[in-house]
Design a protein around this motif. Structure first.
Motif, mmCIF file in Angstrom:
data_model
loop_
_atom_site.group_PDB
_atom_site.id
_atom_site.type_symbol
_atom_site.label_atom_id
_atom_site.label_comp_id
_atom_site.label_asym_id
_atom_site.label_seq_id
_atom_site.Cartn_x
_atom_site.Cartn_y
_atom_site.Cartn_z
ATOM 1 N N GLN A 191 3.870 -21.664 7.883
ATOM 2 C CA GLN A 191 4.497 -20.938 6.781
ATOM 3 C C GLN A 191 4.651 -19.456 7.129
ATOM 4 O OE1 GLN A 191 2.315 -21.004 3.083
ATOM 5 N NE2 GLN A 191 4.072 -20.346 1.859
ATOM 6 N N ALA A 192 3.629 -18.894 7.771
ATOM 7 C CA ALA A 192 3.690 -17.486 8.172
ATOM 8 C C ALA A 192 4.844 -17.244 9.144
ATOM 9 C CB ALA A 192 2.366 -17.059 8.788
ATOM 10 N N LEU A 193 5.058 -18.177 10.058
ATOM 11 C CA LEU A 193 6.183 -18.045 10.989
ATOM 12 C C LEU A 193 7.520 -18.052 10.247
ATOM 13 C CD1 LEU A 193 5.062 -20.324 13.966
ATOM 14 C CD2 LEU A 193 5.368 -17.831 14.002
ATOM 15 N N GLY A 194 7.611 -18.910 9.244
ATOM 16 C CA GLY A 194 8.835 -18.948 8.442
ATOM 17 C C GLY A 194 9.051 -17.651 7.677
ATOM 18 N N LEU A 195 7.967 -17.089 7.140
ATOM 19 C CA LEU A 195 8.073 -15.826 6.415
ATOM 20 C C LEU A 195 8.441 -14.681 7.350
ATOM 21 C CD1 LEU A 195 4.964 -16.199 4.061
ATOM 22 C CD2 LEU A 195 7.383 -16.370 3.414
ATOM 23 N N TRP A 196 7.893 -14.717 8.571
ATOM 24 C CA TRP A 196 8.273 -13.700 9.556
ATOM 25 C C TRP A 196 9.767 -13.798 9.857
ATOM 26 C CZ3 TRP A 196 10.205 -15.016 14.462
ATOM 27 C CH2 TRP A 196 10.545 -13.924 15.249
ATOM 28 N N ALA A 197 10.266 -15.004 10.030
ATOM 29 C CA ALA A 197 11.676 -15.198 10.380
ATOM 30 C C ALA A 197 12.617 -14.729 9.280
ATOM 31 C CB ALA A 197 11.934 -16.668 10.696
ATOM 32 N N THR A 198 12.160 -14.767 8.031
ATOM 33 C CA THR A 198 13.033 -14.425 6.902
ATOM 34 C C THR A 198 12.684 -13.086 6.265
ATOM 35 O OG1 THR A 198 11.596 -15.668 5.376
ATOM 36 C CG2 THR A 198 13.462 -16.856 6.349
ATOM 37 N N GLN A 199 11.810 -12.309 6.891
ATOM 38 C CA GLN A 199 11.398 -11.019 6.329
ATOM 39 C C GLN A 199 12.597 -10.096 6.149
ATOM 40 O OE1 GLN A 199 9.555 -8.023 9.124
ATOM 41 N NE2 GLN A 199 9.524 -9.792 10.517
ATOM 42 N N ARG A 200 12.488 -9.209 5.161
ATOM 43 C CA ARG A 200 13.485 -8.170 4.966
ATOM 44 C C ARG A 200 12.968 -6.872 5.555
ATOM 45 N NH1 ARG A 200 15.001 -7.026 -0.711
ATOM 46 N NH2 ARG A 200 16.317 -5.534 0.411
ATOM 47 N N ALA A 201 13.826 -6.160 6.236
ATOM 48 C CA ALA A 201 13.433 -4.884 6.834
ATOM 49 C C ALA A 201 13.219 -3.830 5.757
ATOM 50 C CB ALA A 201 14.513 -4.415 7.804
ATOM 51 N N ALA A 202 12.288 -2.923 6.019
ATOM 52 C CA ALA A 202 12.079 -1.747 5.176
ATOM 53 C C ALA A 202 12.370 -0.513 6.012
ATOM 54 C CB ALA A 202 10.646 -1.710 4.663
ATOM 55 N N THR A 203 12.942 0.504 5.406
ATOM 56 C CA THR A 203 13.324 1.681 6.174
ATOM 57 C C THR A 203 12.169 2.671 6.307
ATOM 58 O OG1 THR A 203 14.081 3.069 4.343
ATOM 59 C CG2 THR A 203 15.654 1.448 5.225
ATOM 60 N N THR A 204 12.247 3.482 7.338
ATOM 61 C CA THR A 204 11.277 4.557 7.500
ATOM 62 C C THR A 204 11.370 5.544 6.343
ATOM 63 O OG1 THR A 204 12.914 5.667 8.919
ATOM 64 C CG2 THR A 204 11.167 4.404 10.013
ATOM 65 N N VAL A 205 12.555 5.689 5.763
ATOM 66 C CA VAL A 205 12.732 6.589 4.616
ATOM 67 C C VAL A 205 11.902 6.110 3.426
ATOM 68 C CG1 VAL A 205 14.396 7.524 2.955
ATOM 69 C CG2 VAL A 205 15.035 7.276 5.359
ATOM 70 N N ALA A 206 11.902 4.795 3.181
ATOM 71 C CA ALA A 206 11.139 4.252 2.055
ATOM 72 C C ALA A 206 9.665 4.623 2.159
ATOM 73 C CB ALA A 206 11.303 2.735 2.008
ATOM 74 N N PHE A 207 9.115 4.508 3.344
ATOM 75 C CA PHE A 207 7.693 4.784 3.535
ATOM 76 C C PHE A 207 7.358 6.267 3.484
ATOM 77 C CE2 PHE A 207 7.960 0.702 6.087
ATOM 78 C CZ PHE A 207 7.396 -0.070 5.082
ATOM 79 N N ASN A 208 8.343 7.113 3.761
ATOM 80 C CA ASN A 208 8.067 8.549 3.882
ATOM 81 C C ASN A 208 8.623 9.390 2.740
ATOM 82 O OD1 ASN A 208 6.615 8.517 6.425
ATOM 83 N ND2 ASN A 208 8.556 7.909 7.362
ATOM 84 N N THR A 209 9.135 8.759 1.696
ATOM 85 C CA THR A 209 9.614 9.488 0.525
ATOM 86 C C THR A 209 8.437 9.837 -0.383
ATOM 87 O OG1 THR A 209 11.692 8.251 0.563
ATOM 88 C CG2 THR A 209 11.165 9.440 -1.460
ATOM 89 N N PRO A 210 8.215 11.102 -0.710
ATOM 90 C CA PRO A 210 7.121 11.463 -1.620
ATOM 91 C C PRO A 210 7.344 10.889 -3.021
ATOM 92 C CG PRO A 210 7.904 13.386 -0.402
ATOM 93 C CD PRO A 210 8.913 12.289 -0.184
ATOM 94 N N SER A 211 6.279 10.450 -3.631
ATOM 95 C CA SER A 211 6.345 9.916 -4.991
ATOM 96 C C SER A 211 6.623 11.047 -5.980
ATOM 97 C CB SER A 211 5.020 9.228 -5.344
ATOM 98 O OG SER A 211 5.069 8.681 -6.636
ATOM 99 N N LYS A 212 7.558 10.812 -6.883
ATOM 100 C CA LYS A 212 7.882 11.813 -7.908
ATOM 101 C C LYS A 212 7.004 11.695 -9.144
ATOM 102 C CE LYS A 212 12.742 12.786 -6.897
ATOM 103 N NZ LYS A 212 14.114 12.860 -7.481
ATOM 104 N N TYR A 213 6.481 10.500 -9.380
ATOM 105 C CA TYR A 213 5.726 10.260 -10.606
ATOM 106 C C TYR A 213 4.461 9.474 -10.302
ATOM 107 C CZ TYR A 213 10.310 11.403 -12.543
ATOM 108 O OH TYR A 213 11.503 12.017 -12.835
ATOM 109 N N ALA A 214 3.578 9.425 -11.280
ATOM 110 C CA ALA A 214 2.359 8.615 -11.186
ATOM 111 C C ALA A 214 2.135 7.973 -12.555
ATOM 112 C CB ALA A 214 1.159 9.468 -10.790
ATOM 113 N N ALA A 215 2.876 6.897 -12.817
ATOM 114 C CA ALA A 215 2.853 6.264 -14.141
ATOM 115 C C ALA A 215 1.475 5.739 -14.516
ATOM 116 C CB ALA A 215 3.885 5.138 -14.205
#
Length: 278
Positions: A191-215
């Motif tokens: 199952q893990a192999l299947g999930l790896w094959a179908t993973q969606r990419a995340a951008t470096t921008v997503a990880f490095n954008t500062p949070s604007k809020y803290a709900a």
């Protein structure tokens, strides 16, 4: 006399039909097919994280629907924290009534921002997730012993360009061995192999954008922490839960994908949050 009897029989028959129809109409669900029980429960909205998609919540969706909840697992663009949160917030604004909002992994950063100013979000649930403070980035919350912190980018990711990317930005896919042995170590190997094959990419921008809020500062929160999580470390999650004042569930073992390997345990925490909403 016979005519009078026929009229009485007809009257009796029409009365029985009216009663039967009234009972049928009373039993029929209203409000777009929802039952009365569903209308008294909050809507559950689930936001996936990086290297996953909405199907990562399939187990929870099935269990929550069985328990009578209206539940939606929605798409997270994984492109930029600010715009990802806006996308989720726009969806939240289409929902009437109270909402329990849950996020996994990077999805925790998204719900932390998306819930800001949406008055009917009554509870936040973090599932092996990041819960940034204002100004923090998701990348800085993995913890010093996380495989993402210790490993070199070349060993962790397949980086590829994407359309309209800012300068030096890339879309990141987890390499197979990292995904299977670190990210999804509690999931069956096939199952893990299947999930790896179908993973969606995340951008470096997503990880490095500062949070604007803290709900989480104003909305009650719950935190599900897997002790076997190697992506966002338990110590990092405990620290975030502590400052948010979250109700913590410590799950022995698991991985960053405990939501896939043991959806019942995650669902229990989501239902605890939902039970607090009146």
């Amino acid at each position: 006399m016979a005519s009078t009897a026929r009229r009485r029989n007809l009257s009796t028959t029409l009365t029985a039909v009216a009663i039967a129809l009234t009972g049928t109409l009373s039993a029929a669900p209203a409000s777009g097919g929802q039952t009365a029980d569903q209308r008294t429960k909050p809507t559950i909205v689930l936001v996936h994280g990086a290297w996953a998609d909405a199907s990562s919540w399939n187990g929870e969706v099935s269990l929550l629907r069985r328990a009578g909840y209206t539940v939606r697992a929605i798409g997270n663009p994984l492109e930029n924290l600010t715009t990802d949160a806006q996308t989720v917030q726009d969806f939240l604004k289409t929902i009437k009534g109270p909402i329990v909002l849950a996020g996994h992994s990077y999805g925790g950063s998204v719900i932390t921002n998306a819930a800001q100013g949406v008055g009917n979000v009554k509870a936040l649930v973090y599932v092996d997730a990041a819960a940034p403070a204002v100004g923090e980035t998701t990348a800085r919350l993995s913890g010093p012993t996380s495989v993402l912190t210790k490993g070199s980018p070349a060993d962790l990711y397949d980086a590829v360009p994407y359309a309209n990317a800012p300068s030096k930005a890339s879309a990141l896919y987890l390499k197979q061995d990292v995904f299977v042995s670190k990210f999804a170590s509690s999931v069956r190997h096939d199952q893990a192999l299947g999930l790896w094959a179908t993973q969606r990419a995340a951008t470096t921008v997503a990880f490095n954008t500062p949070s604007k809020y803290a709900a989480w500062k104003t909305i009650p929160s719950w935190y599900f922490i897997s002790t076997g999580d190697q992506i966002i470390t338990p110590d990092s999650e405990k620290a975030m839960a502590r400052r948010a004042g979250s109700k913590v569930t410590l799950y022995k073992g698991g991985s960053h994908l405990t939501l896939v390997s043991d959806p019942a345990a995650v669902t229990k925490v989501i239902q605890s949050a939902a039970a607090s909403v009146h």
